[in-house]
Design a protein around this motif. Sequence first.
Motif, PDB file in Angstrom:
ATOM      1  N   ALA A  64       0.873  -1.305  -0.059  1.00 23.98           N
ATOM      2  CA  ALA A  64       0.012  -0.008  -0.138  1.00 23.98           C
ATOM      3  C   ALA A  64       0.847   1.319   0.021  1.00 23.98           C
ATOM      4  N   SER A  65       2.003   1.013   0.829  1.00 22.66           N
ATOM      5  CA  SER A  65       2.853   2.584   0.823  1.00 22.66           C
ATOM      6  C   SER A  65       3.381   3.039  -0.598  1.00 22.66           C
ATOM      7  N   GLN A  66       3.711   1.806  -1.217  1.00 26.56           N
ATOM      8  CA  GLN A  66       4.366   2.120  -2.701  1.00 26.56           C
ATOM      9  C   GLN A  66       3.460   2.364  -3.618  1.00 26.56           C
ATOM     10  N   LEU A  67       2.183   1.730  -3.591  1.00 27.74           N
ATOM     11  CA  LEU A  67       1.118   2.121  -4.465  1.00 27.74           C
ATOM     12  C   LEU A  67       0.456   3.424  -4.570  1.00 27.74           C
ATOM     13  N   LEU A  68       0.094   3.696  -2.978  1.00 25.67           N
ATOM     14  CA  LEU A  68      -0.465   5.163  -2.872  1.00 25.67           C
ATOM     15  C   LEU A  68       0.564   6.189  -3.224  1.00 25.67           C
ATOM     16  N   GLY A  69       1.831   5.880  -2.787  1.00 25.72           N
ATOM     17  CA  GLY A  69       2.818   7.019  -2.910  1.00 25.72           C
ATOM     18  C   GLY A  69       3.165   7.085  -4.561  1.00 25.72           C
ATOM     19  N   PHE A  70       3.260   6.103  -5.205  1.00 24.76           N
ATOM     20  CA  PHE A  70       3.202   6.037  -6.561  1.00 24.76           C
ATOM     21  C   PHE A  70       1.858   6.816  -7.366  1.00 24.76           C
ATOM     22  N   ALA A  71       0.834   6.626  -6.654  1.00 20.30           N
ATOM     23  CA  ALA A  71      -0.338   7.362  -7.526  1.00 20.30           C
ATOM     24  C   ALA A  71      -0.456   8.593  -7.090  1.00 20.30           C
ATOM     25  N   MET A  72      -0.108   9.117  -5.787  1.00 21.74           N
ATOM     26  CA  MET A  72      -0.015  10.456  -5.410  1.00 21.74           C
ATOM     27  C   MET A  72       1.212  10.958  -6.323  1.00 21.74           C
ATOM     28  N   ALA A  73       2.122  10.557  -6.528  1.00 20.42           N
ATOM     29  CA  ALA A  73       3.336  11.299  -7.231  1.00 20.42           C
ATOM     30  C   ALA A  73       2.726  11.353  -8.688  1.00 20.42           C
ATOM     31  N   ARG A  74       2.055  10.278  -9.058  1.00 23.51           N
ATOM     32  CA  ARG A  74       1.774  10.314 -10.647  1.00 23.51           C
ATOM     33  C   ARG A  74       0.479  11.092 -11.052  1.00 23.51           C
ATOM     34  N   TYR A  75      -0.553  10.776 -10.260  1.00 25.38           N
ATOM     35  CA  TYR A  75      -2.033  11.226 -10.628  1.00 25.38           C
ATOM     36  C   TYR A  75      -2.215  12.551  -9.634  1.00 25.38           C
ATOM     37  N   SER A 104      12.144  10.699  -9.128  1.00 20.75           N
ATOM     38  CA  SER A 104      10.886  10.522  -8.919  1.00 20.75           C
ATOM     39  C   SER A 104      10.195   9.313  -8.468  1.00 20.75           C
ATOM     40  N   LEU A 105      10.934   8.036  -8.664  1.00 21.22           N
ATOM     41  CA  LEU A 105      10.398   6.702  -8.233  1.00 21.22           C
ATOM     42  C   LEU A 105      10.937   6.506  -6.666  1.00 21.22           C
ATOM     43  N   ILE A 106      12.170   7.382  -6.398  1.00 24.38           N
ATOM     44  CA  ILE A 106      12.475   7.337  -4.903  1.00 24.38           C
ATOM     45  C   ILE A 106      11.366   8.120  -4.201  1.00 24.38           C
ATOM     46  N   ALA A 107      10.969   9.154  -4.629  1.00 28.52           N
ATOM     47  CA  ALA A 107      10.331  10.281  -3.965  1.00 28.52           C
ATOM     48  C   ALA A 107       8.824   9.361  -3.685  1.00 28.52           C
ATOM     49  N   SER A 108       8.362   8.795  -4.714  1.00 24.23           N
ATOM     50  CA  SER A 108       7.097   7.976  -4.651  1.00 24.23           C
ATOM     51  C   SER A 108       7.019   7.074  -3.565  1.00 24.23           C
ATOM     52  N   GLN A 109       8.148   6.326  -3.366  1.00 28.71           N
ATOM     53  CA  GLN A 109       8.096   5.453  -2.382  1.00 28.71           C
ATOM     54  C   GLN A 109       8.374   6.047  -0.903  1.00 28.71           C
ATOM     55  N   LEU A 110       9.393   6.952  -0.835  1.00 27.98           N
ATOM     56  CA  LEU A 110       9.592   7.595   0.257  1.00 27.98           C
ATOM     57  C   LEU A 110       8.473   8.600   0.888  1.00 27.98           C
ATOM     58  N   LEU A 111       7.679   9.027   0.089  1.00 28.57           N
ATOM     59  CA  LEU A 111       6.546   9.752   0.314  1.00 28.57           C
ATOM     60  C   LEU A 111       5.324   8.955   0.751  1.00 28.57           C
ATOM     61  N   GLY A 112       5.333   7.650  -0.014  1.00 31.61           N
ATOM     62  CA  GLY A 112       4.026   6.939   0.308  1.00 31.61           C
ATOM     63  C   GLY A 112       4.324   6.370   1.591  1.00 31.61           C
ATOM     64  N   PHE A 113       5.488   5.898   1.834  1.00 32.96           N
ATOM     65  CA  PHE A 113       6.049   5.280   3.086  1.00 32.96           C
ATOM     66  C   PHE A 113       5.760   6.452   4.232  1.00 32.96           C
ATOM     67  N   ALA A 114       6.224   7.544   4.016  1.00 34.33           N
ATOM     68  CA  ALA A 114       5.977   8.423   4.965  1.00 34.33           C
ATOM     69  C   ALA A 114       4.243   8.678   5.214  1.00 34.33           C
ATOM     70  N   MET A 115       3.686   9.101   4.253  1.00 33.04           N
ATOM     71  CA  MET A 115       2.194   9.098   4.567  1.00 33.04           C
ATOM     72  C   MET A 115       1.607   7.833   5.422  1.00 33.04           C
ATOM     73  N   ALA A 116       1.978   6.564   4.855  1.00 34.78           N
ATOM     74  CA  ALA A 116       1.349   5.374   5.600  1.00 34.78           C
ATOM     75  C   ALA A 116       1.644   5.351   6.845  1.00 34.78           C
ATOM     76  N   ARG A 117       2.969   5.753   7.086  1.00 38.80           N
ATOM     77  CA  ARG A 117       3.298   5.570   8.464  1.00 38.80           C
ATOM     78  C   ARG A 117       3.182   6.704   9.356  1.00 38.80           C
ATOM     79  N   TYR A 118       3.178   7.910   8.813  1.00 36.11           N
ATOM     80  CA  TYR A 118       3.304   9.243   9.892  1.00 36.11           C
ATOM     81  C   TYR A 118       1.722   9.756   9.713  1.00 36.11           C
ATOM     82  N   VAL A 119       1.290   9.726   8.546  1.00 37.36           N
ATOM     83  CA  VAL A 119       0.061  10.596   8.467  1.00 37.36           C
ATOM     84  C   VAL A 119      -1.326   9.698   8.576  1.00 37.36           C
ATOM     85  N   TRP A 120      -1.098   8.505   7.807  1.00 35.19           N
ATOM     86  CA  TRP A 120      -2.398   7.716   7.832  1.00 35.19           C
ATOM     87  C   TRP A 120      -2.280   6.677   9.118  1.00 35.19           C
ATOM     88  N   GLY A 121      -1.118   6.289   9.562  1.00 25.57           N
ATOM     89  CA  GLY A 121      -0.806   5.269  10.633  1.00 25.57           C
ATOM     90  C   GLY A 121      -1.386   3.869  10.143  1.00 25.57           C
TER      91      GLY A 121
END
Lengths: 211, 211
Positions: free
Chosen positions: A168-179, B165-182
């Motif tokens: 979920a972390s990679q797919l949601l981060g990917f989707a946020m970044a792309r879309y 951009s791929l690095i950002a997608s995973q790191l931002l998705g990870f951070a949202m999942a861990r710190y924002v959405w829990g």
Amino acid sequence: MSRSDRERRASAEHSDDLKPGPRDERGVLAARILAVARDAFAANGYQGTSIRAIARGADVDPGLVYHYYGDKEALLAACLQVPPAMRDRIREAWQTPAGALGTALVTVTMANWSDPDASAFLRAMVLTAAHHADTRDLLRGLIQNQLMGPATIGTDADDAQRRASLIASQLLGFAMARYVWGVEPLASMTDDEVIAAVGPTIQRYVDGRLD
Amino acid sequence: MSRSDRERRASAEHSDDLKPGPRDERGVLAARILAVARDAFAANGYQGTSIRAIARGADVDPGLVYHYYGDKEALLAACLQVPPAMRDRIREAWQTPAGALGTALVTVTMANWSDPDASAFLRAMVLTAAHHADTRDLLRGLIQNQLMGPATIGTDADDAQRRASLIASQLLGFAMARYVWGVEPLASMTDDEVIAAVGPTIQRYVDGRLD
């Protein structure tokens, strides 16, 4: 039948018949209110959104919003119902043999974010969840029970949850970044390029070593 | 010197002296306004946020907000200045030899989201960017020039952008999942578990095959 299917059918009946009954008009108006409400909750948060503003955006009387959806909490709940087409796509993707799940899950993510109904839902969900605790609970439940629920991955339930949260972390981060954010070149890569780049990440979260 | 450093110094001077000059009070109030404004922009969006509401939240006169920060646009710009401590941490992480960048970038992401000042900035940035075009431009610029700018990865500039951009997608998705959405168990995994799980993803985006 999804709300947009209902709307399409309503407008098909309309062109056949030219005398739409109240049921048809109700479908059209209800869908329009829902679309405006999703955007409003995503953009302005739960606190910052009023039934009055949604009614104005949908060009209907506030009384009609209350009549169709009840109060603001019930309206948000309606906004956050997973569109059936999206749920079906995800269920189908999880039928893929484990060794091809990386590609299948990236593909279904792109299909959902390219579907106006599903992407409006997803956008409303992730943005509202960022500043509304109840929606956050809903998002977590959605990830665990619906998006990842059909999963039979991992060695046990804990391992499956861990893998699902990483996916979920990679797919949601990917989707946020792309879309949502439009980060380049991710936003303009072809589907095949995305699958080649992100698919192996998901595949490793499905069945690779994580420690 | 970062705003929070300034505030710490101001309050240190305060305890030494007990006669704070106007400069000290200005630092405290300015920091308080900024903290309230970041939360407000993140929660309610740019349109949904007013100087009046921020002033109320910070318990100051609206005139003071205008006096310190100018108009709403200028206040948002102030909210979206990268905290110096965060920028320095990221710069330092990029000094890591390429083969260890996966671990270094995951580690610095956790350090920034665990730092109240940096995480308030990051949260305001990603949430406001979701529904404010100018902030989206700023986020894209930030990813390309500041977060990923020091990068000397990839075979050429295009490849470096793609990897960033791929690095950002995973790191931002990870951070949202861990710190924002829990999302669990990601939200409660130890730093070492996170590094073991997510580090190899980042490492592949740094120097692995992507096609």
